[in-house]
Every structure is written in structure tokens, then in C-alpha cells.
Design an enzyme around this catalytic site. Structure first.
Site, PDB file in Angstrom:
ATOM      1  N   CYS A  51       0.844  -1.192   0.000  1.00  0.00           N
ATOM      2  CA  CYS A  51       0.000   0.000   0.000  1.00  0.00           C
ATOM      3  C   CYS A  51       0.880   1.242   0.000  1.00  0.00           C
ATOM      4  CB  CYS A  51      -0.903  -0.029   1.220  1.00  0.00           C
ATOM      5  SG  CYS A  51      -2.178   1.218   1.179  1.00  0.00           S
ATOM      6  N   GLN A  52       2.042   1.143   0.618  1.00  0.00           N
ATOM      7  CA  GLN A  52       2.911   2.319   0.723  1.00  0.00           C
ATOM      8  C   GLN A  52       4.161   2.177  -0.144  1.00  0.00           C
ATOM      9  OE1 GLN A  52       3.408   4.510   4.087  1.00  0.00           O
ATOM     10  NE2 GLN A  52       1.415   4.084   4.916  1.00  0.00           N
TER      11      GLN A  52
END
Lengths: 139, 411
Positions: A51-52
Site C-alpha cells: 500500500c505504501q
């Protein structure tokens, strides 16, 4: 050195650090030293989307042993990749498939391999193991 | 219902009300700059949660016994307090939901049934995924068309473009009051007037505005206003959909179950009145009562002074961060609230966030559920410090030092 010994060596190395920032300084240095994957080789099939931060993993099988190269767009993620590769690179598929990577929690980095961290590392370990299993089934 | 007296704004006194702020993480005093994600809770709310489950727990709306009647009274009193706080005409216009996302989905599903193929929904380029995806799903179901009003580099809505996209086909404008990533305050009053002029309804996503400014839905004249309790000092798992009575009345129920019915037979079921028509099943009773407590707390805060304090904090932080080489503030709207988002050339936000965490500072890193906005700026994410009125300049000094230390390690 086997998988367990390599992990114990890392745990010992981390014992000298007094605080978190020193620990991360070391991880960042590891990240900076890790060989990069060229941009042209950062292809979709090598990508593990977090996600990051994102991770790219390349693996090959030689003389019964597995070898890995990996990269990330975040330097701390890369440093931890460096540690994982140090433990798993050059090992036999059966040992990788069943490896208990206990050193991660012993050095206090378990948060980076938790599902909520979403930095691609958990996906990377999963893919490493799946690659290993593929070679076990093939042999 | 008791009322706390409004006091002159004093950050030290306000901090006393928030026990979570007084703790250490990794041996450092916690600095909590992730208020855009969720706020900490005042003692008034914490005590009410404890009291409810210790002594007052009962199901509501049906029981004849003492506990049930008291819980019902308290739950409905909370609804009325929220109604007064928002300036809504009636408490029936306050629907309890699970949160902002749930409120938007309710509208997209229920109000959405009144739309036809070719009808347009207008959003902005700075929306949270929660105010994008439910509309995309509605478009897939009903053949509606989603239009996106663009923003400029400063992160402000381009009103000329918005005007061009607004037409008789527009049936709903769904727009955030304040951008969670940029802090931009949108000119919602102007937007609402313009939308109404073409016959469109307007939903305001208030997830990031309710905790920063006084909201009056009657003055705004919005058709829907939605927010989450947990971002406004209340518990998680509950939120509010405000809707104008005449619109809510025409909308079909969203979910079926207990509480939302008038009479059930196997042949035909008739539905309950507002607000219960939209509140199927046992609600989050403690959540509703304690959200009421959060508003009771807010009534005691001089919100105008609190807003000034928050904006000063943001300005102070931005001025200091601006001096760092390679640092770019993302979101430089003329009218912005206490959100400071930034990116650093050649450095991943995840790395900064991890190092700040180890120095006791909680910020958010990543795309903040606004991926299209990150694509617009061509960055993978930002580091976001979002301040509440309980934050201080001293905390920002420590934060800036920690950013500096992190950068020296990462470069």
C-alpha cells in the site's frame, strides 16, 4: 552457515544498538548498499505491490540452490530486504519453504512484516517461499 | 441535558482533557499529528463509554424496562444535541450510520435509485476514495455518468471548470468540505448555490470539517452532510448522515431489518418513519450516546479560537518545513485548514514516517486514500501532519527537529 546460524548472527549484530534510531541507521545503510534492480527490470511480474512502498523480486535457481535479488522504492524496506536475502540467498528450496524467520521479531522489526504495514515485505516473503515450493515440486 | 460552560481557549487546559496525549512511545513523549485519520477522545467521552457499559447497557426503542427506556432517552437526546449543533431543522434529519463511508453509501444506494441512465454526478479531483467509489458503483448500476471537477497545482478547485461541468444533467454534486490530503477548504456555500440553480442536490463530505469549524447545515443549505464520530472526538463505528427531511422522506430504505419497519407480514412490509427508516437493526447505542458527549465537549470549546490556533500551527509548521532543501508542500490553497502534507525529493514518505514514529511522532504517510490526487501530483504519497486544537507549537518544534534528523539519516 545454515539458516538458523545466519539469523543468530544478525540478532547478535543488532544487540549492540542502544536505541531505535541507531538500529534504523544500520538498516538504512544496508539498504543503501544493496545492489539495485535496474529500472528496465522492474517489471510488473517482479513487482509486489504494497500500500505504501513497493518491492521488486527476482529469483533464480542454480545448482540446487536459490538466489534472490530484490529492490524497493523505500530505503528502510530495502534494508530489511537486505537482511532477508542474507538469510535466504543460497539456500535449498526445501529449507526456504519451511524457514522460520525468527530473527525479524528478535530484532524488533516484526511490524514491517505485519499485514497492516503494507510495505510489500510480507508479500515478498510469501513469493520467495512460493518460488521455493515451485522448485521442490519440479524436482 | 447538562451543558458545560464555554471557556476561553487554552491549549494547556484542553490537553488535560485528553489522557491519550499523556503517554510515551519508544521512550519519547507522544506527539500525535495524525488527527486527520482519527482524533483522540476527551475524558467526558471516555467516562461515558465506561458508564454506559458498566451501568446503563440495554437495547433501545423496544424495551419497557427502566434501563431500556433510559438508554432510549439518552440515545435520542444525543440525536437532538447533534441536530442543534448542526443547526438542522428536525432531529428526524439526523440519521445514525457507521461513519462517513456508510453515510455516502447509503445516499449512493438509496438516493441513487431515483437517478436514471445519463444523469450526472459531479465530484472533485481531491475526493477521498469513499467519495469516489460509491458513485462509480452507482454509475455501473444505473448508467449514470461521473464527472470530475479539476484542481490547480495549489490544490484548489478550478471554479470555472466546475461551472462548465455543472449542467441540467447534474443530479448530485458530492464534494468534500475539506481535503484530507491537502487541507483545502472548498467554497461549499458557492458550490451549493450554483448546484441548486441547475436543480442538483449537494452532498458535503464533512469528515474533515466538523472538527475544525462550526457547521450550520441550514445556512449552508446543503442537502446532505456526512461525517464520522471518531474524527470529531467520539467513538469509532458511528457517524451521521444529515439529510433534508423532504429528500430523505422520498428515498427508499437502504437496509432491511428490525427497527426500520412499521409492520411486517409475509405479503407486504411497511416502513418506519424517519430517522428509523434508515436505521435497521440494533444501532451502536453506546456510540450514539458518546458521540452526543463529544458534541457536549465541543460546545464547551471556543471553536473560532480553536480554529485560529490550528491554522497558526499549520502556518508555523509550513514556514519551518519550507526551509528544507527538496521539500515540497503539497496543498497550498489560500483557504486551508490544519493539514500539512509534504513530499521530499528522492525520499520515500514511508521512510520518513517510520523514522518519525521511532522518535515518538505519529504522522500519516502514503496516498491517504486519494490515489487520483497523488497521480495528479505525480508522487507515490506524502507525509501528512494533521493538527487538532490540542496540539502545540512546542510539539511542532520537536517534529521539525525529528524531520531534520530523519533527513540526515536518509540522504
Amino acid at each position: 552457515m545454515n539458516l538458523t546460524e545466519k539469523q543468530e548472527e544478525i540478532i547478535q549484530e543488532f544487540e549492540v544498538f542502544d536505541d531505535w534510531m541507531e538500529k534504523y541507521e544500520y538498516i538504512i545503510d544496508l539498504g543503501k548498499d544493496l545492489p539495485k534492480i535496474d529500472d528496465v527490470n522492474k517489471t510488473e511480474d517482479r513487482l509486489i505491490e504494497g500500500c505504501q512502498s513497493r518491492v521488486w523480486l527476482d529469483s533464480h535457481f542454480n545448482d540446487g540452490k536459490m538466489h534472490f535479488t530484490a529492490d524497493s522504492d523505500a530505503i528502510i524496506t530495502k534494508g530489511i530486504i537486505g537482511l532477508l536475502i542474507r538469510v535466504l540467498d543460497g539456500e535449498e528450496p526445501k529449507d526456504i519453504a519451511t524457514a522460520d524467520l525468527f530473527f525479524i521479531s528478535k530484532i524488533g522489526l516484526q511490524e514491517h512484516l505485519s499485514p497492516t504495514r503494507a510495505n510489500g515485505l510480507l508479500g515478498m516473503v510469501k513469493r520467495l517461499k512460493l518460488e521455493a515450493i515451485k522448485h521442490i515440486s519440479a524436482s | 441535558m447538562s451543558n458545560l460552560e464555554q471557556k476561553p481557549f487554552n491549549v494547556r487546559e484542553i490537553r488535560e482533557e485528553f489522557p491519550a496525549l499523556r503517554q510515551q512511545v519508544y521512550g519519547k513523549n507522544l506527539i500525535y499529528f495524525d488527527n486527520g485519520a482519527t482524533s483522540q477522545k476527551p475524558k467526558l467521552v471516555l467516562d461515558a463509554i465506561n458508564l454506559f457499559y458498566s451501568k446503563e447497557n440495554a437495547n433501545i426503542h423496544r424495551g419497557v424496562h427502566f434501563l431500556s427506556q433510559r438508554a432510549t432517552t439518552d440515545y435520542e437526546a444525543a440525536r437532538q444535541r447533534i441536530q442543534r449543533f448542526l443547526g438542522a431543522r428536525k432531529s428526524e434529519e439526523i440519521i445514525f450510520t457507521k461513519g462517513t463511508t456508510d453515510s455516502i453509501n447509503l445516499v449512493a444506494f438509496s438516493f441513487g435509485t431515483t437517478l436514471s441512465a445519463g444523469d450526472e454526478i459531479l465530484i472533485s479531483a481531491m475526493e477521498h476514495h469513499s467519495n469516489i467509489v460509491p458513485w462509480q458503483m452507482l454509475c455501473e448500476r444505473q448508467g449514470c455518468v461521473l464527472k470530475v471537477a479539476p484542481i490547480n497545482q495549489r490544490g484548489e478547485l478550478i471554479m470555472d471548470e466546475f461551472d462548465k461541468l455543472l449542467s441540467k444533467k447534474t443530479k448530485l454534486v458530492a464534494i468534500t468540505h475539506i481535503s484530507n490530503t491537502l487541507g483545502t477548504v472548498n467554497p461549499v456555500k458557492e458550490i451549493i448555490q450554483k448546484a441548486h440553480a441547475v436543480g442538483s442536490k449537494v452532498l458535503i463530505d464533512g469528515a474533515q470539517s466538523i472538527q475544525h469549524m462550526r457547521i450550520n447545515v441550514k445556512e449552508l443549505d446543503c442537502d446532505f452532510y456526512v461525517f464520522s464520530s471518531h474524527k470529531v472526538f467520539g467513538p469509532t463505528g458511528i457517524g451521521v448522515l444529515y439529510g433534508k427531511e423532504e429528500i430523505l422522506d422520498r428515498m427508499p430504505p437502504y437496509q432491511g431489518g428490525g427497527d426500520m419497519i412499521a409492520r411486517v407480514t409475509f405479503e407486504r412490509t411497511t416502513y418506519n418513519e424517519l430517522p428509523f427508516k434508515f436505521e435497521a437493526g440494533t444501532p451502536h447505542i453506546a456510540g450514539g450516546i458518546c458521540l452526543g458527549k463529544a458534541f457536549e465537549f465541543l460546545e464547551s470549546v471556543d471553536m473560532e479560537a480553536a480554529e485560529r490556533h490550528e491554522r497558526e500551527l499549520a502556518k508555523y509548521a509550513e514556514d519551518m518545513l519550507d526551509t528544507f532543501e527538496g521539500l515540497q508542500i503539497i496543498g497550498e490553497a489560500k483557504n486551508k485548514t490544519s493539514v500539512v502534507s509534504f513530499s521530499l525529493k528522492g525520499i520515500h514518505p514511508f521512510d520518513i514516517g517510520t523514522l518519525l514514529d521511532k522518535q515518538g511522532i505519529a504522522v500519516r504517510t502514503g496516498h491517504h486514500c486519494t490515489q487520483p490526487l497523488m497521480d495528479f501530483y505525480g508522487i507515490p504519497g506524502t507525509v501528512r501532519a494533521s493538527f487538532a486544537f490540542y496540539n502545540t507549537k512546542q510539539e511542532i518544534d520537536t517534529f521539525v527537529e525529528a524531520v531534520e534528523r530523519s533527513l540526515s539519516m536518509l540522504k
